[in-house]
Design an enzyme around this catalytic site. Structure first.
Site, PDB file in Angstrom:
ATOM      1  N   ALA A  91       0.839  -1.212   0.000  1.00 23.59           N
ATOM      2  CA  ALA A  91       0.000   0.000   0.000  1.00 23.59           C
ATOM      3  C   ALA A  91       0.869   1.255   0.000  1.00 23.59           C
ATOM      4  O   ALA A  91       1.823   1.359   0.768  1.00 23.59           O
ATOM      5  CB  ALA A  91      -0.911  -0.009   1.223  1.00 23.59           C
ATOM      6  N   GLY A  92       0.534   2.180  -0.846  1.00 22.07           N
ATOM      7  CA  GLY A  92       1.315   3.423  -0.907  1.00 22.07           C
ATOM      8  C   GLY A  92       0.550   4.512  -1.630  1.00 22.07           C
ATOM      9  O   GLY A  92      -0.389   4.242  -2.379  1.00 22.07           O
ATOM     10  N   TYR A 155       8.000  11.081  -1.124  1.00 25.05           N
ATOM     11  CA  TYR A 155       7.901   9.700  -1.616  1.00 25.05           C
ATOM     12  C   TYR A 155       9.294   9.056  -1.715  1.00 25.05           C
ATOM     13  O   TYR A 155       9.492   7.905  -1.299  1.00 25.05           O
ATOM     14  CB  TYR A 155       7.215   9.733  -2.981  1.00 25.05           C
ATOM     15  CG  TYR A 155       6.853   8.409  -3.588  1.00 25.05           C
ATOM     16  CD1 TYR A 155       5.647   7.771  -3.260  1.00 25.05           C
ATOM     17  CD2 TYR A 155       7.682   7.790  -4.525  1.00 25.05           C
ATOM     18  CE1 TYR A 155       5.295   6.563  -3.853  1.00 25.05           C
ATOM     19  CE2 TYR A 155       7.329   6.588  -5.123  1.00 25.05           C
ATOM     20  CZ  TYR A 155       6.142   5.981  -4.783  1.00 25.05           C
ATOM     21  OH  TYR A 155       5.781   4.796  -5.372  1.00 25.05           O
TER      22      TYR A 155
HETATM   23  N1  CAA Z   1      14.744  18.046 -13.245  1.00 23.39           N
HETATM   24  C1  CAA Z   1      15.037  19.358 -13.267  1.00 23.39           C
HETATM   25  N2  CAA Z   1      14.116  20.312 -13.489  1.00 23.39           N
HETATM   26  C2  CAA Z   1      12.871  19.899 -13.706  1.00 23.39           C
HETATM   27  C3  CAA Z   1      12.500  18.538 -13.692  1.00 23.39           C
HETATM   28  C4  CAA Z   1      13.501  17.605 -13.464  1.00 23.39           C
HETATM   29  N3  CAA Z   1      13.233  16.288 -13.459  1.00 23.39           N
HETATM   30  N4  CAA Z   1      11.183  18.457 -13.944  1.00 23.39           N
HETATM   31  C5  CAA Z   1      10.747  19.720 -14.088  1.00 23.39           C
HETATM   32  N5  CAA Z   1      11.761  20.596 -13.954  1.00 23.39           N
HETATM   33  C6  CAA Z   1      11.700  22.050 -14.062  1.00 23.39           C
HETATM   34  C7  CAA Z   1      10.811  22.439 -15.221  1.00 23.39           C
HETATM   35  O1  CAA Z   1      11.543  22.454 -16.430  1.00 23.39           O
HETATM   36  C8  CAA Z   1      10.321  23.808 -14.808  1.00 23.39           C
HETATM   37  O2  CAA Z   1      11.344  24.724 -15.046  1.00 23.39           O
HETATM   38  P1  CAA Z   1      11.001  26.229 -15.478  1.00 23.39           P
HETATM   39  O3  CAA Z   1      10.193  26.798 -14.339  1.00 23.39           O
HETATM   40  O4  CAA Z   1      12.338  26.843 -15.654  1.00 23.39           O
HETATM   41  O5  CAA Z   1      10.211  26.078 -16.737  1.00 23.39           O
HETATM   42  C9  CAA Z   1      10.187  23.687 -13.297  1.00 23.39           C
HETATM   43  O6  CAA Z   1      11.055  22.611 -12.909  1.00 23.39           O
HETATM   44  C10 CAA Z   1       8.773  23.369 -12.885  1.00 23.39           C
HETATM   45  O7  CAA Z   1       8.402  22.108 -13.470  1.00 23.39           O
HETATM   46  P2  CAA Z   1       6.910  21.617 -13.535  1.00 23.39           P
HETATM   47  O8  CAA Z   1       6.164  22.467 -14.534  1.00 23.39           O
HETATM   48  O9  CAA Z   1       6.853  20.157 -13.772  1.00 23.39           O
HETATM   49  O10 CAA Z   1       6.427  21.985 -12.063  1.00 23.39           O
HETATM   50  P3  CAA Z   1       5.013  21.867 -11.503  1.00 23.39           P
HETATM   51  O11 CAA Z   1       5.037  22.600 -10.212  1.00 23.39           O
HETATM   52  O12 CAA Z   1       3.973  22.192 -12.481  1.00 23.39           O
HETATM   53  O13 CAA Z   1       4.882  20.286 -11.256  1.00 23.39           O
HETATM   54  C11 CAA Z   1       5.222  18.192 -10.264  1.00 23.39           C
HETATM   55  C12 CAA Z   1       5.637  19.656 -10.279  1.00 23.39           C
HETATM   56  C13 CAA Z   1       3.725  18.040 -10.072  1.00 23.39           C
HETATM   57  C14 CAA Z   1       5.930  17.522  -9.115  1.00 23.39           C
HETATM   58  C15 CAA Z   1       5.617  17.562 -11.593  1.00 23.39           C
HETATM   59  O14 CAA Z   1       6.959  17.867 -11.851  1.00 23.39           O
HETATM   60  C16 CAA Z   1       5.443  16.068 -11.598  1.00 23.39           C
HETATM   61  O15 CAA Z   1       4.360  15.538 -11.669  1.00 23.39           O
HETATM   62  N6  CAA Z   1       6.547  15.321 -11.592  1.00 23.39           N
HETATM   63  C17 CAA Z   1       6.484  13.904 -11.745  1.00 23.39           C
HETATM   64  C18 CAA Z   1       6.660  13.225 -10.423  1.00 23.39           C
HETATM   65  C19 CAA Z   1       6.695  11.765 -10.656  1.00 23.39           C
HETATM   66  O16 CAA Z   1       7.471  11.211 -11.422  1.00 23.39           O
HETATM   67  N7  CAA Z   1       5.853  11.060  -9.940  1.00 23.39           N
HETATM   68  C20 CAA Z   1       5.818   9.644 -10.029  1.00 23.39           C
HETATM   69  C21 CAA Z   1       4.434   9.181  -9.679  1.00 23.39           C
HETATM   70  S1  CAA Z   1       4.233   7.463  -9.929  1.00 23.39           S
HETATM   71  C22 CAA Z   1       5.110   6.774  -8.697  1.00 23.39           C
HETATM   72  O17 CAA Z   1       5.590   7.404  -7.815  1.00 23.39           O
HETATM   73  C23 CAA Z   1       5.242   5.281  -8.759  1.00 23.39           C
HETATM   74  C24 CAA Z   1       6.655   4.903  -8.722  1.00 23.39           C
HETATM   75  O18 CAA Z   1       7.090   4.400  -7.705  1.00 23.39           O
HETATM   76  C25 CAA Z   1       7.511   5.093  -9.889  1.00 23.39           C
END
Ligand code: CAA
Length: 248
Positions: A91-92, A155
């Site tokens: 669960a997570g 996470y």
């Molecule tokens: N590295 C460096 N910079 C990054 C980046 C990264 N990986 N991702 C985004 N940025 C930068 C963007 O380019 C942007 O830069 P600018 O402002 O200069 O344009 C800035 O950071 C903001 O990025 P976002 O538009 O993405 O920011 P946001 O606030 O709209 O969203 C967030 C933030 C919701 C966390 C979004 O980044 C996100 O959803 N990330 C994915 C998280 C993820 O992978 N979750 C996994 C879920 S599934 C899971 O967890 C199961 C598992 O075990 C794998």
């Protein structure tokens, strides 16, 4: 896989990866119970659908982040005349947001559900496993517990903690026939990953060498092996399956 029938408990077993694991353990001949969040009204229908496909699961509502709730679960399982031989701590939840915007609620929710749950759920069952001299515990971590992920300080911290828990407990119970291992899946085709914004998700998929999301059943097959008699020499391990996205 030649293994004796055991009693298994899969937390968060009514959806996504947990459901795939529950089915794989059932396919391996085990008697499987699952937990779901209390008050989830869709579980009854899910159980019926599973039964129609030949899968019988007992379902228990429990809040894995709440110690008292997990103690009640243990009592109910005991009162139902069951023991737990195989425990899959699956669960997570996610509350993805950068640390600068993260509030304490999002931090606590993820740490409590993903890490405190390891203690809450494992604690009531570990004693009887060691007394019987056989047990299997599989803790589901994540690729992001190893590599970190933008937007997932909560996470990633919790999932890294899961493996520390695994390694310590594995040493404590190794001589009692109980193995404890971590599985670290990569990005899978589940609701949790589908909740990631599409453009962000596409970039992630582009970074997976095999070029696709994983299937929950692929992880589930690994879990079925780890809980088998054949895997008795495997303990304290962290097994990654992530399509080559992060190589340990
Ligand atoms: N590295 C460096 N910079 C990054 C980046 C990264 N990986 N991702 C985004 N940025 C930068 C963007 O380019 C942007 O830069 P600018 O402002 O200069 O344009 C800035 O950071 C903001 O990025 P976002 O538009 O993405 O920011 P946001 O606030 O709209 O969203 C967030 C933030 C919701 C966390 C979004 O980044 C996100 O959803 N990330 C994915 C998280 C993820 O992978 N979750 C996994 C879920 S599934 C899971 O967890 C199961 C598992 O075990 C794998």
């Amino acid at each position: 896989m030649n293994t004796k029938q055991r009693i298994a408990l899969v937390t968060g077993g009514n959806r996504g990866l947990g459901a795939a694991i529950a089915r794989a353990l059932h396919d391996a001949g085990h008697q499987v119970s699952i937990t779901h969040t209390p008050g989830n009204t869709t579980v009854g229908q899910w159980q019926q659908e599973q039964t129609a496909q030949g899968y019988t699961f007992t379902a228990y509502g429990v809040d894995v982040s709440d110690y008292e709730s997990t103690q009640q679960l243990a009592r109910r399982i005991h009162d139902d005349g069951h023991q737990v031989d195989i425990l899959v701590n699956n669960a997570g939840i996610t509350r993805d947001v950068t640390l600068r915007k993260m509030d304490k609620i999002a931090w606590d929710a993820v740490l409590r559900t993903n890490l405190d749950s390891m203690f809450n759920i494992t604690k009531p069952f570990i004693e009887s496993m060691t007394e019987r001299g056989w047990g299997r515990i599989v803790n589901i971590s994540s690729i992001n517990g190893s590599k970190g992920q933008f937007g997932q300080t909560n996470y990633s911290a919790a999932k890294a903690g899961v493996h520390g828990f695994t390694k310590a407990l594995a040493q404590e119970v190794a001589r009692k026939g109980v193995t404890v291992n971590t599985v670290s899946p990569g990005y899978l085709a589940t609701e949790m990953v589908m909740a990631v914004r599409e453009d962000v998700r596409q970039k992630i998929i582009d970074g997976i060498p095999v070029g696709r999301l994983g299937q929950p059943s692929e992880i589930a097959a690994l879990v079925a092996f780890i809980v088998s008699d054949a895997a008795a020499f495997m303990t304290g391990s962290n097994v990654a399956m992530n399509g080559g996205q992060h190589m340990y």
